[in-house]
Enzyme design. Structure first.
Site, PDB file in Angstrom:
ATOM      1  N   CYS A  90       6.839   6.893  61.768  1.00 39.35           N
ATOM      2  CA  CYS A  90       6.136   6.162  62.909  1.00 39.35           C
ATOM      3  C   CYS A  90       5.013   5.576  62.775  1.00 39.35           C
ATOM      4  O   CYS A  90       5.095   4.475  63.467  1.00 39.35           O
ATOM      5  CB  CYS A  90       5.826   7.447  64.109  1.00 39.35           C
ATOM      6  SG  CYS A  90       4.715   8.863  63.071  1.00 39.35           S
ATOM      7  N   HIS A  96       1.139  12.262  65.065  1.00 40.97           N
ATOM      8  CA  HIS A  96       2.207  11.043  65.315  1.00 40.97           C
ATOM      9  C   HIS A  96       1.651   9.705  65.657  1.00 40.97           C
ATOM     10  O   HIS A  96       0.386   9.963  66.295  1.00 40.97           O
ATOM     11  CB  HIS A  96       2.949  11.444  66.607  1.00 40.97           C
ATOM     12  CG  HIS A  96       4.098  10.680  67.100  1.00 40.97           C
ATOM     13  ND1 HIS A  96       5.254  10.310  66.117  1.00 40.97           N
ATOM     14  CD2 HIS A  96       4.300  10.030  68.310  1.00 40.97           C
ATOM     15  CE1 HIS A  96       5.907   9.370  66.843  1.00 40.97           C
ATOM     16  NE2 HIS A  96       5.606   9.316  68.316  1.00 40.97           N
TER      17      HIS A  96
END
EC number: 3.4.19.12
Length: 984
Positions: A53, A308
Site C-alpha cells: 500500500c 496501512h
C-alpha cells in the site's frame, strides 16, 4: 428435519430453497462485471499485492504530478521489438524492460484504462520488493527518486533528463560563523525533501523554524577556524537558497527508541495550512515562494512496524481532493474533506487524544507523515496530457481484454440463471411426485437426492453401488440411508441423469436378511453361553480328562466371538469392494488383510513356532470337555490340544541347547575373567607417558574390544562371547599404524588399551588375533646413547595419518544440528539462570548406559562374535574414521553444567543467525552481544560458524553491553531488518 432411518420421509432433504419464489442472484456466484468498471470522471486504483500500500500511495501522488507524467511520456521506449509495423504483436504480452517503461505503462493505464483498478505487480517486481514485507515508506521514496534520477540522467532531451531536479530538487547551505573573527564557512547541499522533527511541536511552521534554527558550537564541540588557525566558539545554521516546484516535507513520525531498541511512531497532532508561505525562511527575498497543499500521505496504525498507508491527493486540473486507498478511490467533499484524518487501526477510541480545533484552510493530523506542497500558480492547467500513440495502443488492447472478460462473465451469469430457472421448474414438478404411496416404487440414496437439491453443485449420475451387498442386491443395513420414491420420479431421474443399478421392489437381498437374523440370534445366545462357560471353568478338571486352552484366549474369548460375528455381519458391507462407485485400493485391502492375519485367533496363543503345543505351562490351563464344546461352537477352526498331547519335541531340544549354551557362556566368561583379572577390573594398567620399568615391550588392542569383552564377562547369559581381537580398526588400508606415540599419550589414548606381555600371551590363547601391534622401548644409538626411542610394529603410515587428521578437521567444520553451549558473563562471572527448556539438548544418560540397553546378543560389525572363530576382515579408511568419531563423541562430550544454555547450530549458519538464537535464550539484543570463544572475539556477523572456528561442544562466552528491560518487540525489529533487503 428429515427422519433418519425412515425411507418414506422426504422432508428436510434440501427442498425448502426451491419451494416458493427465488431471487435470480441465488442461481450464480458471479459478481456483476460492471462493478469492476471505472466510473465516469474518477481515477483508477491500484491493487494491494500484500503489503504494497505504501508503493500505491506514492504512485498516485507521482501520477498526479502533471510535469513528471509529461516528461516520462517523452522518454524514448525500447519496445520497438514489440512493435511490428504500425500494430502490436497480438500473440505476445508487453513486458517493460526499464523502470521508466514500467512507469510509462502504469501512468498510461491510470489515465485511460476502463478498469476500476490495475495490477502494479510488474513495477513492484522490477524493483525487487518483497510484497509480503512492509518497508519504510520514507526510505522507499528517497531510494526510488534517486534511482529515477539516475535512470533519466542518460536521456538526451533536457526536459526529460532534468525533470527530477526541476520538480523536487532544492538547495541549502550549512553556514558556520566564527564568533572570534566573524568568518563564514558555507557547505552547499541539494535536497529532495526536508526532514522535519515533530517531537515537541504542534504546528508545521514550528517544525520548519527548528530545522533552520541556529546551533551553538562550544566546548568540546568547538569549530576549527581556518582564519584563526585554532578552535573557536561558533554558530551553525541552515540557509535555504532555492526551493523546488514540488516541496516534499517529511514529518519524522518514526523514530528509534533506545530504551526498547526498536522504532516507534509519534502519534502527536501536527497542524498545517493549505497555503504555505516559505518567503520568511529563504535567504533571497522577493521571489515567488507561496505554496499550496497538493497531497497528504497518511499512515494508519499505532505501531511503526504495521499499519496501512493512504493518500489524500488534490486533482491539479479540477482542484478537488480524492482519497486513494489501494483499489478504492473516494471523492472528498463536504464533511469528508478532512485532510490527514483517518481513524487509527487497532486503537480504542477512548485512548485517542482529542483533536485540536482547526480554522478555515488549516488541518490537524496525527497520522500524516509526508506533506506535498506545489508552487502556487495563477491558472490551473487546462490541457489534458496526451498519452503517446504506442502506449495508447497498449491501453486499448488491455481495455479490449477487459471488455471481453466483461462479456464472458455476463454470459456465464446468464447461463447460470437459465440453468437455475430450469432446475427450479424441475424441482417444483418432481418433488410433488416423489412420494411412492401404494404405487410401484424404487430406492434411491438420500445422498444423491440431497445433491440433486443442492444448487451449488452440478447433479451427477445416480450411483447405488455403495448400497449393494455381496450378492449385488440392496443390503438390509443400507435401508437407513435410502429413500423410497415413486417409479414415475425414478424413470425421470434415470432418463435425465443416468446411472444405476436401479433398485426396484425386489432389490432387497433375502440371503443377507436371513444371515443378519442368524448373527443376531448368535449374539443373543453368546451372553448365555458366556455365563455357562464361566461356571464350567470353576469346576476342577482331571489331568487326563480335558483340553488345553490359552489363558489369554480364555480372558478374551467373548470379545473374540463378538468380533467374529461382527466381521461376518460386516463382510456383506465390503464384499462388493466398492464405495461411491470407486473400487477400494488394492494395496490398502492387502495391508488390512495382512494385519488381520497377524492377530492371534482363539487358542493360537499356546502354539509354538513349529505349530505344536508350547512347552510353557504357565500360559495355558485345562478346561472340561463341556467348556471346550461350547467354545468350539464359536471357534470351530481353533487348534485342539487334548490333555494327553505332548509338548513340541523340537522346542524341548532347543530349550536344552539354550541351557547348555548359557552354562558354556558362564564357563567361558569365568575362565577369561580368571585369566585376565587386571584387564577386567581395569587395575594396574601400563601407561605410555610413564613407561613401566619392568618391561620394554607393550602390546596394543582396541579399547572397543576391551569394552565389548567386559560386557560379555559381566553378563555372559545376555551377550555373545567375543572370539577375536580386531586390531584392523587401528590400522590403515596399507597395514600401517594410524597413531603416533605422542598422540597415543594424549588425545588418542581413549581409543587404545595397553596390554602387558603376560596378558598378551593369554589373549593369544583365548582369542583369534588378526594383527599384532606392539611398542618397543630401546636405548639411543651411537649418536645419542642417552635418548630413549619408542618403535611401533607395524610402523606409522604418515600419509594415512595426515589424511585422518584432515578428515577430522573437515568433520568439525561441516556439521549440522550440533550442540554448542553459551555462558552469559557479568563482571567476568558466569551467570546461573534457568535454561530455556525448548533450547536444551543435554541428557543425563551416558553413552555406556545407552549401550547397555541394547538388545541382548547384538553384534558389532567390526567383531566376529560367532563360535566359528574366523578372523575379522580389514575395514576401510572411511569405516575407521566413522568408528573413531563414535569413540570421540563418547569420550570428549561436554558435560553441561547448571545454568548453561545449549543451542542447536549448523556450520553453515551465520553469526547473525546465532545471535538471534541467543537473543531468544538470554533476552539480549544482537547489537548488545559481545561473543568470544577461547579468547577470540566473534564480530563478523556475515561469517559462518565453521569459518569462525565454532565446533560441536564449543563453549561461547556472552557479555552484554547493558541490561535492557523490554525485548518483547525484538522479533519485529529483526523482521523489519529482513524486509529492507531486495530493493534494487
Amino acid at each position: 428435519r428429515n427422519c433418519k432411518g425412515n425411507p418414506n420421509c422426504l422432508v428436510g432433504i434440501g427442498e425448502h430453497i426451491w419451494l416458493g419464489e427465488i431471487d435470480e442472484n441465488s442461481f450464480h456466484n458471479i459478481d456483476d462485471p460492471n462493478c469492476e468498471r471505472r466510473k465516469k470522471n474518477s481515477f483508477v486504483g491500484l491493487t494491494n499485492l500484500g503489503a504494497t500500500c505504501y508503493v500505491n500511495t506514492f504512485l498516485q501522488v507521482w501520477f498526479l504530478n502533471l510535469e513528471l507524467r509529461q516528461a516520462l511520456y517523452l522518454c524514448p521506449s525500447t519496445c520497438s521489438d514489440y512493435m511490428m509495423g504500425d500494430s502490436i504483436q497480438e500473440e505476445k504480452d508487453y513486458e517493460p524492460q526499464t523502470i521508466c517503461e514500467h512507469l510509462q505503462y502504469l501512468f498510461a493505464l491510470l489515465q485511460n484504462s476502463n478498469r476500476r483498478y490495475i495490477d502494479p505487480s510488474g513495477f513492484v517486481k522490477a524493483l525487487g520488493l518483497d510484497t509480503g514485507q512492509q518497508q519504510d515508506a520514507q526510505e522507499f521514496s528517497k531510494l526510488f527518486m534517486s534511482l529515477l534520477e539516475d535512470t533519466l540522467s542518460k536521456q538526451k532531451n533536457p526536459d526529460v533528463r532534468n525533470i527530477v531536479q526541476q520538480q523536487f530538487c532544492g538547495e541549502y547551505a550549512y553556514v558556520t560563523v566564527c564568533n572570534q573573527c566573524g568568518r563564514e564557512s558555507k557547505l552547499l547541499s541539494k535536497f529532495y525533501e526536508l526532514e522535519l522533527n515533530i517531537q515537541g511541536h504542534k504546528q508545521l511552521t514550528d517544525c520548519i523554524s527548528e530545522f533552520l534554527k541556529e546551533e551553538k558550537l562550544e566546548g568540546d564541540n568547538r569549530y576549527f577556524c581556518e582564519n584563526c588557525q585554532s578552535k573557536q566558539n561558533a554558530t551553525r545554521k541552515i540557509r535555504l537558497l532555492s526551493l523546488p516546484c514540488t516541496l516534499n516535507l517529511q514529518l519524522m513520525r518514526f523514530v528509534f527508541d533506545r530504551q526498547t531498541g526498536h522504532k516507534k511512531k509519534l502519534n502527536t497532532y501536527i497542524g498545517f495550512s493549505e497555503i504555505l508561505d516559505m518567503e520568511p525562511y529563504v535567504e533571497h527575498k522577493g521571489g515567488s515562494y507561496v505554496y499550496e497543499l497538493s497531497a497528504v500521505l497518511i499512515h494508519r496504525g499505532v505501531s511503526a512496524y504495521s499499519g496501512h498507508y493512504i493518500a489524500h491527493v488534490k486533482d491539479p486540473q479540477s482542484g478537488e481532493w480524492y482519497k486513494f486507498n489501494d483499489e478504492d478511490i473516494e471523492k472528498m467533499e463536504g464533511k469528508k474533506l478532512q485532510l490527514g484524518i483517518e481513524e487509527d487501526l487497532a486503537e480504542p477510541s477512548k485512548s485517542q487524544t482529542r483533536k485540536p480545533k482547526c480554522g478555515k484552510g488549516t488541518h490537524c493530523s496525527r497520522n500524516a507523515y509526508m506533506l506535498v506542497y506545489r508552487l502556487q500558480t495563477q491558472e490551473r492547467p487546462s490541457t489534458t496530457i496526451q498519452v503517446p500513440a504506442f502506449l495508447q495502443e497498449l491501453v486499448d488492447r488491455d481495455n479490449s481484454k477487459f471488455e471481453e472478460w466483461c462479456v464472458e462473465m455476463a454470459e456465464m451469469r446468464k447461463q447460470s440463471v437459465d440453468k437455475g430457472k430450469a432446475k427450479h421448474e424441475e424441482v417444483k414438478e418432481l418433488y410433488q411426485r416423489l412420494p411412492a404411496g401404494a404405487e410401484p416404487y424404487e430406492f434411491v440414496s438420500l445422498e444423491w437426492l440431497q445433491k440433486w437439491l443442492d444448487e451449488s453443485t452440478p447433479t451427477k449420475p445416480i450411483d447405488n453401488h455403495a448400497c449393494l451387498c455381496s450378492h449385488d442386491k440392496l443390503h438390509p443395513d443400507k435401508i437407513s440411508i435410502m429413500k423410497r420414491i415413486s417409479e414415475y420420479a425414478a424413470d425421470i431421474f434415470y432418463s435425465r441423469y443416468g446411472g444405476g443399478p436401479r433398485l426396484t421392489v425386489k432389490a432387497l437381498c433375502k440371503e443377507c436378511v436371513v444371515e443378519r437374523c442368524r448373527v443376531l440370534r448368535l449374539k443373543n445366545q453368546l451372553n448365555e453361553d458366556y455365563k455357562t462357560v464361566n461356571n464350567l471353568l470353576k469346576a476342577t478338571v482331571k489331568s487326563n480328562d480335558g483340553f488345553w486352552v490359552g489363558k489369554s484366549s480364555l480372558r478374551s474369548w467373548r470379545q473374540l466371538a463378538l468380533e467374529q460375528l461382527d466381521e461376518q455381519d460386516g463382510d456383506a458391507d465390503q464384499s462388493n469392494g466398492k464405495m461411491n462407485g470407486n473400487t477400494l485400493n488394492k494395496d490398502e485391502s492387502k495391508e488390512e488383510r495382512k494385519e488381520e492375519e497377524e492377530e492371534l485367533n482363539f487358542n493360537e496363543d499356546i502354539l509354538c513356532p513349529h505349530g505344536e503345543l508350547c512347552i510353557s505351562e504357565n500360559e495355558r490351563r485345562l478346561v472340561s470337555k463341556e467348556a471346550w464344546s461350547k467354545l468350539q461352537q464359536y471357534f470351530p477352526k481353533a487348534p485342539e490340544f487334548p490333555s494327553y498331547r505332548e509338548c513340541c519335541s523340537q522346542c524341548k531340544i532347543l530349550e536344552r541347547e539354550g541351557e547348555e549354551n548359557e552354562a558354556l557362556h558362564k564357563m567361558i566368561a569365568n575362565e577369561q575373567k580368571t585369566s585376565l583379572p587386571n584387564l577386567f577390573q581395569d587395575k594396574n594398567r601400563p601407561c605410555l607417558s610413564n613407561w613401566p620399568e619392568e618391561t620394554d615391550v607393550l602390546y596394543i588392542v582396541s579399547q572397543f574390544f576391551v569394552e565389548e569383552w567386559r560386557k560379555f564377562v559381566r553378563k555372559p547369559t545376555r551377550c555373545s562371547p567375543v572370539s577375536s581381537v580386531g586390531n584392523s580398526a587401528l590400522l590403515c588400508p596399507h597395514g600401517g599404524l594410524m597413531f603416533t606415540f605422542a598422540s597415543m599419550t594424549k588425545e588418542d589414548s581413549k581409543l587404545i588399551a595397553l596390554i602387558w606381555p603376560s596378558e598378551w600371551q593369554m589373549i593369544q590363547k583365548l582369542f583369534v588375533v588378526d594383527h599384532i601391534i606392539k611398542i618397543t622401548r630401546t636405548e639411543g644409538g651411537d649418536a645419542n646413547p642417552s635418548e630413549t626411542q619408542y618403535i611401533s610394529e607395524p610402523k606409522l603410515c604418515p600419509e594415512c595419518r595426515e589424511g585422518l587428521l584432515c578428515q577430522q578437521q573437515r568433520d568439525l567444520r561441516e556439521y549440522t544440528q550440533a550442540t554448542i553451549y553459551v555462558h552469559k558473563v557479568v563482571d567476568n562471572k558466569k551467570v546461573m539462570k534457568d535454561s530455556a527448556p525448548e533450547l536444551n539438548v543435554s541428557s543425563s544418560e551416558t553413552e555406556e548406559d545407552k549401550e547397555e540397553a541394547k538388545l541382548d546378543g547384538e553384534k558389532d560389525p567390526d567383531f566376529n562374535q560367532s563360535n566359528g572363530g574366523t578372523k575379522r576382515q580389514k575395514i576401510s579408511h572411511q569405516n575407521y574414521t566413522a568408528y573413531q568419531k563414535q569413540v570421540i563423541r563418547r569420550s570428549m562430550r561436554h558435560r553441561k553444567v547448571r545454568g548453561e544454555k545449549a543451542l542447536l547450530v549448523s556450520a553453515n549458519q551465520t553469526l547473525k543467525e546465532l545471535k538471534i538464537q541467543i537473543m531468544h535464550a538470554f533476552s539480549v539484543a544482537p547489537f548488545d552481544q559481545n561473543l568470544s570463544i577461547d579468547g577470540k572475539i566473534l564480530s563478523d556477523d556475515c561469517a559462518t560458524l565453521g569459518t569462525l572456528g565454532v565446533i560441536p561442544e564449543s563453549v561461547i562466552l556472552l557479555k552484554a553491553d547493558e541490561p535492557i528491560a523490554d525485548y518483547a518487540a525484538m522479533d519485529d525489529v529483526m523482521q523489519v531488518q529482513e524486509g529492507q533487503k531486495g530493493f534494487k
